[in-house]
Design a protein around this motif. Structure first.
Motif, PDB file in Angstrom:
ATOM      1  N   HIS A 296      40.815  49.553  39.770  1.00  0.00           N
ATOM      2  CA  HIS A 296      41.506  48.307  40.689  1.00  0.00           C
ATOM      3  C   HIS A 296      42.913  47.537  40.735  1.00  0.00           C
ATOM      4  O   HIS A 296      43.316  47.112  40.794  1.00  0.00           O
TER       5      HIS A 296
ATOM      6  N   ARG B 159      19.613  47.850  38.447  1.00  0.00           N
ATOM      7  CA  ARG B 159      18.945  46.939  39.702  1.00  0.00           C
ATOM      8  C   ARG B 159      17.506  47.619  39.834  1.00  0.00           C
ATOM      9  O   ARG B 159      16.901  48.478  39.142  1.00  0.00           O
TER      10      ARG B 159
ATOM     11  N   LYS C 291      39.249  47.653  46.814  1.00  0.00           N
ATOM     12  CA  LYS C 291      38.997  45.928  46.614  1.00  0.00           C
ATOM     13  C   LYS C 291      37.118  45.929  45.952  1.00  0.00           C
ATOM     14  O   LYS C 291      37.042  47.246  46.526  1.00  0.00           O
ATOM     15  N   SER C 292      36.899  45.151  45.575  1.00  0.00           N
ATOM     16  CA  SER C 292      35.914  44.493  44.337  1.00  0.00           C
ATOM     17  C   SER C 292      34.688  44.653  46.006  1.00  0.00           C
ATOM     18  O   SER C 292      35.220  43.998  47.122  1.00  0.00           O
ATOM     19  N   GLY C 293      33.279  45.211  45.770  1.00  0.00           N
ATOM     20  CA  GLY C 293      32.537  45.546  46.958  1.00  0.00           C
ATOM     21  C   GLY C 293      32.703  46.970  48.148  1.00  0.00           C
ATOM     22  O   GLY C 293      32.195  46.899  48.645  1.00  0.00           O
ATOM     23  N   ALA C 294      33.853  47.216  47.892  1.00  0.00           N
ATOM     24  CA  ALA C 294      34.031  48.078  48.430  1.00  0.00           C
ATOM     25  C   ALA C 294      33.422  49.402  49.059  1.00  0.00           C
ATOM     26  O   ALA C 294      33.607  50.272  50.127  1.00  0.00           O
ATOM     27  N   GLY C 295      32.715  49.512  47.458  1.00  0.00           N
ATOM     28  CA  GLY C 295      32.092  50.860  47.339  1.00  0.00           C
ATOM     29  C   GLY C 295      32.737  51.894  46.984  1.00  0.00           C
ATOM     30  O   GLY C 295      31.607  53.439  46.972  1.00  0.00           O
ATOM     31  N   LYS C 296      33.729  51.613  46.257  1.00  0.00           N
ATOM     32  CA  LYS C 296      34.476  52.509  45.355  1.00  0.00           C
ATOM     33  C   LYS C 296      32.981  52.854  44.657  1.00  0.00           C
ATOM     34  O   LYS C 296      32.994  54.795  44.400  1.00  0.00           O
ATOM     35  N   SER C 297      32.105  52.416  43.819  1.00  0.00           N
ATOM     36  CA  SER C 297      31.248  52.873  42.658  1.00  0.00           C
ATOM     37  C   SER C 297      30.014  53.679  43.461  1.00  0.00           C
ATOM     38  O   SER C 297      29.856  54.854  43.013  1.00  0.00           O
ATOM     39  N   THR C 298      29.907  52.992  44.566  1.00  0.00           N
ATOM     40  CA  THR C 298      28.829  54.370  45.675  1.00  0.00           C
ATOM     41  C   THR C 298      29.378  55.498  45.452  1.00  0.00           C
ATOM     42  O   THR C 298      28.278  56.850  45.672  1.00  0.00           O
TER      43      THR C 298
ATOM     44  N   GLU D 297      36.182  52.645  36.304  1.00  0.00           N
ATOM     45  CA  GLU D 297      36.751  52.236  36.032  1.00  0.00           C
ATOM     46  C   GLU D 297      36.525  52.239  34.363  1.00  0.00           C
ATOM     47  O   GLU D 297      36.605  50.946  33.818  1.00  0.00           O
TER      48      GLU D 297
ATOM     49  N   ILE E  40      27.556  50.792  53.146  1.00  0.00           N
ATOM     50  CA  ILE E  40      28.257  50.338  51.741  1.00  0.00           C
ATOM     51  C   ILE E  40      28.972  51.754  52.702  1.00  0.00           C
ATOM     52  O   ILE E  40      30.478  51.142  52.361  1.00  0.00           O
TER      53      ILE E  40
ATOM     54  N   ILE F  84      19.745  45.758  52.355  1.00  0.00           N
ATOM     55  CA  ILE F  84      20.031  43.836  51.345  1.00  0.00           C
ATOM     56  C   ILE F  84      19.209  42.835  52.639  1.00  0.00           C
ATOM     57  O   ILE F  84      19.374  42.892  53.542  1.00  0.00           O
TER      58      ILE F  84
ATOM     59  N   TYR G  41      21.758  50.602  52.427  1.00  0.00           N
ATOM     60  CA  TYR G  41      21.211  50.035  51.529  1.00  0.00           C
ATOM     61  C   TYR G  41      20.219  48.861  52.603  1.00  0.00           C
ATOM     62  O   TYR G  41      21.181  48.682  53.087  1.00  0.00           O
TER      63      TYR G  41
HETATM   64  N1  LIG Z   1      21.851  49.496  45.012  1.00  0.00           N
HETATM   65  C1  LIG Z   1      22.131  48.470  46.281  1.00  0.00           C
HETATM   66  N2  LIG Z   1      21.157  47.492  46.442  1.00  0.00           N
HETATM   67  C2  LIG Z   1      21.651  47.348  46.973  1.00  0.00           C
HETATM   68  N3  LIG Z   1      22.753  47.245  47.614  1.00  0.00           N
HETATM   69  C3  LIG Z   1      24.314  47.503  46.290  1.00  0.00           C
HETATM   70  C4  LIG Z   1      23.416  48.589  46.163  1.00  0.00           C
HETATM   71  N4  LIG Z   1      24.265  49.099  45.995  1.00  0.00           N
HETATM   72  C5  LIG Z   1      25.405  48.778  45.709  1.00  0.00           C
HETATM   73  N5  LIG Z   1      25.250  47.567  46.664  1.00  0.00           N
HETATM   74  C6  LIG Z   1      25.849  46.985  47.442  1.00  0.00           C
HETATM   75  O1  LIG Z   1      27.109  47.354  47.702  1.00  0.00           O
HETATM   76  C7  LIG Z   1      28.355  47.416  47.957  1.00  0.00           C
HETATM   77  C8  LIG Z   1      29.074  48.046  47.089  1.00  0.00           C
HETATM   78  O2  LIG Z   1      29.344  48.877  45.783  1.00  0.00           O
HETATM   79  P1  LIG Z   1      30.081  49.054  45.199  1.00  0.00           P
HETATM   80  O3  LIG Z   1      29.387  49.143  43.336  1.00  0.00           O
HETATM   81  O4  LIG Z   1      30.014  51.057  45.352  1.00  0.00           O
HETATM   82  O5  LIG Z   1      31.182  48.461  45.058  1.00  0.00           O
HETATM   83  P2  LIG Z   1      32.823  49.249  44.115  1.00  0.00           P
HETATM   84  O6  LIG Z   1      34.069  49.162  45.145  1.00  0.00           O
HETATM   85  O7  LIG Z   1      32.796  49.417  42.633  1.00  0.00           O
HETATM   86  O8  LIG Z   1      33.362  47.262  44.024  1.00  0.00           O
HETATM   87  P3  LIG Z   1      33.578  46.808  42.286  1.00  0.00           P
HETATM   88  O9  LIG Z   1      35.311  47.135  42.171  1.00  0.00           O
HETATM   89  O10 LIG Z   1      33.407  45.370  42.297  1.00  0.00           O
HETATM   90  O11 LIG Z   1      33.016  47.355  41.110  1.00  0.00           O
HETATM   91  C9  LIG Z   1      28.059  45.705  47.193  1.00  0.00           C
HETATM   92  O12 LIG Z   1      28.334  44.491  48.080  1.00  0.00           O
HETATM   93  C10 LIG Z   1      27.183  46.037  46.325  1.00  0.00           C
HETATM   94  O13 LIG Z   1      26.424  44.925  46.719  1.00  0.00           O
END
Ligand SMILES: Nc1ncnc2c1ncn2[C@@H]1O[C@H](COP(=O)(O)OP(=O)(O)OP(=O)(O)O)[C@@H](O)[C@H]1O
Ligand SMILES: [Mg+2]
Lengths: 414, 221
Positions: free
Chosen positions: B201, A414, B40-47, B168, B21, B14, B12
């Motif tokens: 997921h 990123r 769900k995807s985008g829920a913020g799990k990775s974050t 994952e 997030i 955006i 973040y």
């Molecule tokens: N560095 C960043 N800058 C801007 N937006 C971010 C950043 N990191 C994450 N996001 C946004 O935060 C939201 C959550 O992202 P995250 O990767 O945590 O989702 P996720 O639950 O892991 O999804 P997936 O299942 O697709 O991996 C997303 O909308 C993503 O675009």
């Protein structure tokens, strides 16, 4: 310690896994750069350096004592001789007389025909053949015939630049007329103070320097021509024992005889300008070299940078699992140094085993001297240091740029 | 090792404006627990995982490991913490391409200062634990996706971490390899008693853990 060992392990692996072609390519660039540094300097500095060396070896010795301006000779030379004889720093010395003369060839034929004889004025140098052989090895310069011997009477050695049969056009250029039709064993007419005598030409000399344009007779003969009663000579070339400090010796001698003679080191005698040119060329070649070093550093920089950028994700993961940034940086610096050091090693081998011996065998044929490559291990070391430092930076900066990014930015791109 | 969070917020910027997030996560994971993080995807799990595993610093709120606020630690200390206490398995097979399987696995040990010989021995056993003892000299490109992921697991557990994070780990694998990898994680968790926080997921894999935490739009539900 850990940083160094793990860093070098990573570096080794990275180098091992780099394709052979790339490795050879990078090392060759480094080697060429370094060779460029050595050869450019070698030739540039080699020109004045070789001139100086040749003048020292072939003509003036280590220290040259000559008559003061306006005088015909070194006064009270015998004092100096006694002194030099007793000084164990002196390996040998050669006193030289100077006699103004007019040389004439073809004078036999002129009488029969209406053409002019060929003549020119030349300074005759009266040498002690044995002493001169030790100080300058004058017999090396004889290209035809033989050198003078003790007891030679009415015998003369002529520089090839005086003779139409020997002079090389373009090389032995002179305003004065060349003596026509002179070969070894021919007779020429030598006129000193209005007195003409026939001399036999016994040898032709050349050393790309003064021996090309002078004429030589024995010291005994010169003294006869000058009707001398004292041993005062025009100049004395002194060869010192190796290891003797030439400047100190010259200073010493000057303090004793400065009022009777001009005492100069070979550098002063040649004209300080050659030494100055040497310094200027040293800077010049250094400047040219720095450009090369710069290009080589950029090359390594790009190689390392591309490597690091293409491994951003790997680097991010390593950082994530806790590999210390210092280890990663060390690995890149070592890679960079490896290329630089290998390049330098290859260059030194090529230089030491191929280029330098080649130039020793085939010196560049300059009109005024044979040019060998100037090699100075101290300066070579400085170049090694500069190139290695540049390589250090070329490894440090790209890894620094990548490591400054956030871990997540590296992993996720990123 | 127990892990606790206190109102974690991560925003973040955006499109020019700060966006939350994670919107105040309170979470507690007990030592030895296997927690599955889902949503769900985008829920913020990775974050969320990045905040817990010290790869990122939350905008506000605290991450407490054994009661210590991780925000107080320097980057170098956090790095050392990850090296010694955490294990990581990422979605893609995150191995170093210049290192063999054995070297990849022994790397974290060597970074801890374990001797070269000792590191290799322990790495070899870790590879054997994921049934790849015979492939130790292979480079990542010579291994299949499933094999690479098992090497990554070996690298994560070789340091005997107290907490294993997995984002994952099966996402790039087919069903057979996915099940195999999850079984290995499960077995190691049981055998070594490590705490595991794993994101998935995929419904069918949620049951592998002791507890499922659902995340939706930056909040726990
Ligand atoms: N560095 C960043 N800058 C801007 N937006 C971010 C950043 N990191 C994450 N996001 C946004 O935060 C939201 C959550 O992202 P995250 O990767 O945590 O989702 P996720 O639950 O892991 O999804 P997936 O299942 O697709 O991996 C997303 O909308 C993503 O675009
Ligand atoms: Mg995710």
């Amino acid at each position: 310690m850990k940083t160094l060992s793990v860093g070098s392990l990573l570096a080794c692996k990275a180098i091992k896994r780099t394709s052979l072609i790339s490795k050879i390519f990078i090392i060759m660039i480094m080697a060429m750069t370094f060779l460029n540094l050595l050869v450019v300097r070698g030739v540039l500095v080699g020109i004045p350096d070789s001139s100086l060396k040749n003048v020292r070896a072939d003509e003036v010795g280590d220290v040259l004592v000559s008559r003061l301006e306006g005088k015909n000779e070194i006064e009270q030379s015998y004092q100096l001789f006694t002194n030099l004889d007793q000084d164990n720093q002196v390996a040998a010395y050669s006193p030289r007389y100077r006699v103004s003369s007019i040389l004439e060839s073809d004078y036999g034929r002129t009488k029969k025909q209406t053409e002019n004889s060929s003549r020119r004025s030349v300074i005759l140098f009266g040498l002690n053949p044995e002493a001169e052989k030790i100080v300058t090895g004058f017999d090396r310069f004889i290209i035809d015939g033989r050198f003078l011997q003790k007891g030679d009477s009415n015998k003369i050695v002529l520089g090839k630049g005086l003779l139409s049969n020997y002079a090389t056009p373009g090389e032995n250029f002179t305003d004065e007329e060349l003596l026509q039709n002179v070969n070894v064993q021919d007779k020429i007419l030598v006129t000193v103070n209005g007195q003409s005598t026939e001399y036999e030409v016994i040898g032709i000399s050349s050393n790309k320097g003064q021996a090309d344009n002078r004429a030589y007779i024995t010291d005994t003969q010169a003294r006869l021509l000058l009707s001398k009663t004292n041993p005062d000579t025009a100049e004395i070339a002194i060869r010192l024992q190796s290891g003797v400090d030439i400047d100190v010796f010259a200073d010493n001698l000057r303090s004793q005889y400065g009022d009777k003679a001009k005492v100069e080191t070979y550098i002063q005698a040649t004209g300080q300008f050659l030494d100055d040119i040497k310094t200027i060329f040293d800077y010049l070649s250094g400047f040219i070299g720095i450009i090369g070093v710069f290009i080589a550093s950029i090359t390594i920089f790009i190689v390392i940078f591309i490597n690091a950028m293409s491994r951003k994700k790997e680097i991010g993961i390593m950082r994530a699992i806790g590999v210390q940034p210092g280890i990663i940086m060390t690995s890149y610096i070592i890679q960079s140094m490896f290329y630089a050091v290998s390049g330098i090693a290859v260059a030194l081998v090529i230089f030491g085993y191929i280029i330098e011996p080649y130039f020793v065998q085939n010196p560049i044929d300059f009109p005024f001297t044979d040019v060998y490559l100037a090699v100075d291990s101290k300066i070579t070391l400085i170049y090694v240091f500069i190139l290695v430092s540049a390589a250090f930076l070329a490894g440090f900066i790209p890894s620094r740029i990548v490591l400054k990014q956030k871990i997540l930015a590296l992993i996720l791109g990123r | 090792m127990n892990l606790q969070t206190n109102k974690i917020i991560k925003s973040y910027v955006i499109g020019g404006k700060p966006t939350q997030i994670l919107k105040g996560i309170d979470l507690s994971v007990q030592s030895g627990e296997f927690v599955v993080l889902s949503g769900k995807s985008g829920a913020g799990k990775s974050t969320l995982l990045y905040q817990l595993s010290l790869l990122s610093r939350p905008t506000s709120g605290q991450v407490l490991v054994n009661g210590i606020d991780m925000a107080t630690l320097s980057d170098a200390k956090r790095s050392d913490f990850r090296l010694r206490k955490f294990g990581f398995v990422f979605q893609e097979f995150a191995l170093s391409r210049d290192l063999s399987a054995l070297e990849n696995v022994s790397l974290p040990l060597m970074c801890q200062g374990v001797s070269f010989k000792n590191s290799r021995q322990r790495a070899q056993s870790a590879l054997e634990a994921v049934e790849l003892g015979h492939r130790s000299d292979n480079y990542p490109e010579q291994l299949s996706g499933g094999e690479q992921q098992r090497v990554a697991i070996a690298r994560a557990i070789v340091t005997e971490p107290e907490l294993l994070f997995a984002d994952e780990p099966t996402a790039s694998l087919d069903t057979k390899n996915s099940e195999n990898v999850l079984q290995i994680i499960k077995q190691l968790q049981k055998k070594l008693g490590i705490t595991v926080i794993m994101i998935t997921h995929e419904e069918q894999y949620k049951t592998i853990g002791d507890r499922v935490i659902e995340l939706e739009d930056g909040k726990l539900i």
